[in-house]
Every structure is written in C-alpha cells, then in structure tokens.
Design a protein around this motif. Structure first.
Motif, PDB file in Angstrom:
ATOM      1  N   UNK A 123     141.787  35.973  31.709  1.00 30.75           N
ATOM      2  CA  UNK A 123     140.877  37.028  32.163  1.00 30.75           C
ATOM      3  C   UNK A 123     140.522  36.781  33.623  1.00 30.75           C
ATOM      4  N   UNK A 124     140.362  37.857  34.396  1.00 29.35           N
ATOM      5  CA  UNK A 124     139.929  37.704  35.790  1.00 29.35           C
ATOM      6  C   UNK A 124     138.473  37.260  35.849  1.00 29.35           C
ATOM      7  N   UNK A 125     138.181  36.384  36.816  1.00 32.06           N
ATOM      8  CA  UNK A 125     136.854  35.784  36.909  1.00 32.06           C
ATOM      9  C   UNK A 125     136.362  35.784  38.352  1.00 32.06           C
ATOM     10  N   UNK A 126     135.103  36.144  38.520  1.00 35.12           N
ATOM     11  CA  UNK A 126     134.393  35.886  39.774  1.00 35.12           C
ATOM     12  C   UNK A 126     133.651  34.575  39.550  1.00 35.12           C
ATOM     13  N   UNK A 127     134.074  33.523  40.255  1.00 37.73           N
ATOM     14  CA  UNK A 127     133.480  32.203  40.068  1.00 37.73           C
ATOM     15  C   UNK A 127     132.409  31.956  41.121  1.00 37.73           C
ATOM     16  N   UNK A 128     131.252  31.520  40.638  1.00 39.08           N
ATOM     17  CA  UNK A 128     130.153  31.132  41.520  1.00 39.08           C
ATOM     18  C   UNK A 128     129.871  29.658  41.280  1.00 39.08           C
ATOM     19  N   UNK A 129     129.750  28.894  42.358  1.00 37.72           N
ATOM     20  CA  UNK A 129     129.390  27.489  42.275  1.00 37.72           C
ATOM     21  C   UNK A 129     128.059  27.316  42.994  1.00 37.72           C
TER      22      UNK A 129
END
Length: 197
Positions: A123-129
C-alpha cells in the motif's frame, strides 16, 4: 475504531495510508549517518489511530539504502516476544529509491495476486518521522509466518531468505551445507540446527 482495523485495511492500496514513527532524535540521526549499519532502534508506530509502542526499526535493502530517505524494516515482536500488529510480525517501508513512479512494485504484486499467485500485499504510504514528512513510501507485507499462513494455509514448512553475496545461478556447490547456508537465512524454524535440515 482501531480495534476493528485489520491487515487488509493497512494494505488497502486504494488509499494513501499515513504511518507515523516516533524515534529518539539521536537514534534517527545515527541511522541516517550509518546507512550500511543494520542495527535496530526502538520507536513507536502510529497508524489510523492505533499506536504500537516499542517496535524495532532498522535500515534495510542493498542498493536502496539511503541516508536521505532510508528504507526501513519495522519489527513488532523484536522487543516484545510473540507480539503482532494486525496479525503481522513485521512490515517493510520501502523508500522507492529505484522507482520514481512509485508504481512498479505495487502493480507487480497486484498483478501476481490477480493471477492467483501468492504475493505480498502493498500500500502507498505517507511516512512521518517525529511529525515531519519523510516521504512517499510503500508498505510491504514481509514474507514470514503470517504471510505463509495467509497465502498457503499453513506456516510449518521451511522458509529461507536469499542473501546476496555474489551472483549465484543455482550451481552445484558440493555436498557440504556451508556454502548454501551462507546464502540462505532461515525465516522459519530458526532454532533448528543446520544438521537437521
């Protein structure tokens, strides 16, 4: 609402998923400063209102390792034996470093599954760290015991992961197990001795 979520919801490729990782600032710096190191670091993961504390993250990949946009493996059971998240023991967050379109792996896995072949869900993901956007990623179902149970209905067999050392074309390397064992890491039945295989 979190209790009703499933791995199918996480791997819903019709929506952009948001995953948040909360990592010690020093650990995040060290991971990116040493991209060839595969050391694990503790983190918290949040997805769709569900938070999983004390997960283990590390850099992953070979040619895709990047200090700018690291590809990550997230283990849910490394620091808490037997723990799963949505029935998963781990997921990969691929950085799509070698795929500017972000579509190749997603479409390939979807095509395999459409053809009835066992393939990882993605699945496409917007990753925030640490609440900072880290980039567009792809969440990938790791091929481990939960995948085997889902795809084949059982997970008691032997599963090995190929570790690239040099080009290997399935040549006969002799009767000794050592040359083969160096290239294949057990993903199931890890506690068994090499002599019992």
């Amino acid at each position: 609402p979190g209790a009703a979520q499933s791995a199918d919801d996480l791997f819903n490729d019709q929506a952009l998923q948001r995953i948040d990782l909360w990592v010690n600032t020093r650990d995040w710096y060290l991971m990116r400063a040493r991209p060839d190191d595969s050391s694990y670091y503790p983190a918290n993961l949040k997805w769709n209102g569900i938070t999983v504390t004390n997960v283990a993250i590390r850099m992953k990949g070979t040619a895709s390792r990047s200090p700018v946009k690291p590809a990550l493996r997230v283990d849910f059971n490394r620091y808490a034996t037997g723990r799963t998240f949505l029935g998963l023991t781990a997921i990969s967050l691929n950085n799509l470093w070698q795929d500017a379109s972000g579509l190749r792996e997603l479409l390939a896995m979807k095509t395999y599954r459409t053809l009835g072949l066992p393939a990882s869900r993605v699945a496409p993901v917007a990753l925030y760290v640490n609440n900072t956007y880290a980039g567009f990623y792809l969440a990938v179902e790791d091929i481990e015991e939960p995948f085997l149970a889902r795809a084949f209905g059982e997970s008691s067999g032997y599963l090995f992961e190929y570790k690239w050392i040099t080009n290997y074309y399935f040549d006969y390397l002799g009767a000794d197990l050592e040359p083969y064992a160096a290239m294949y890491e057990p993903k199931t039945r890890e506690a068994e001795s090499k002599g019992s295989l």
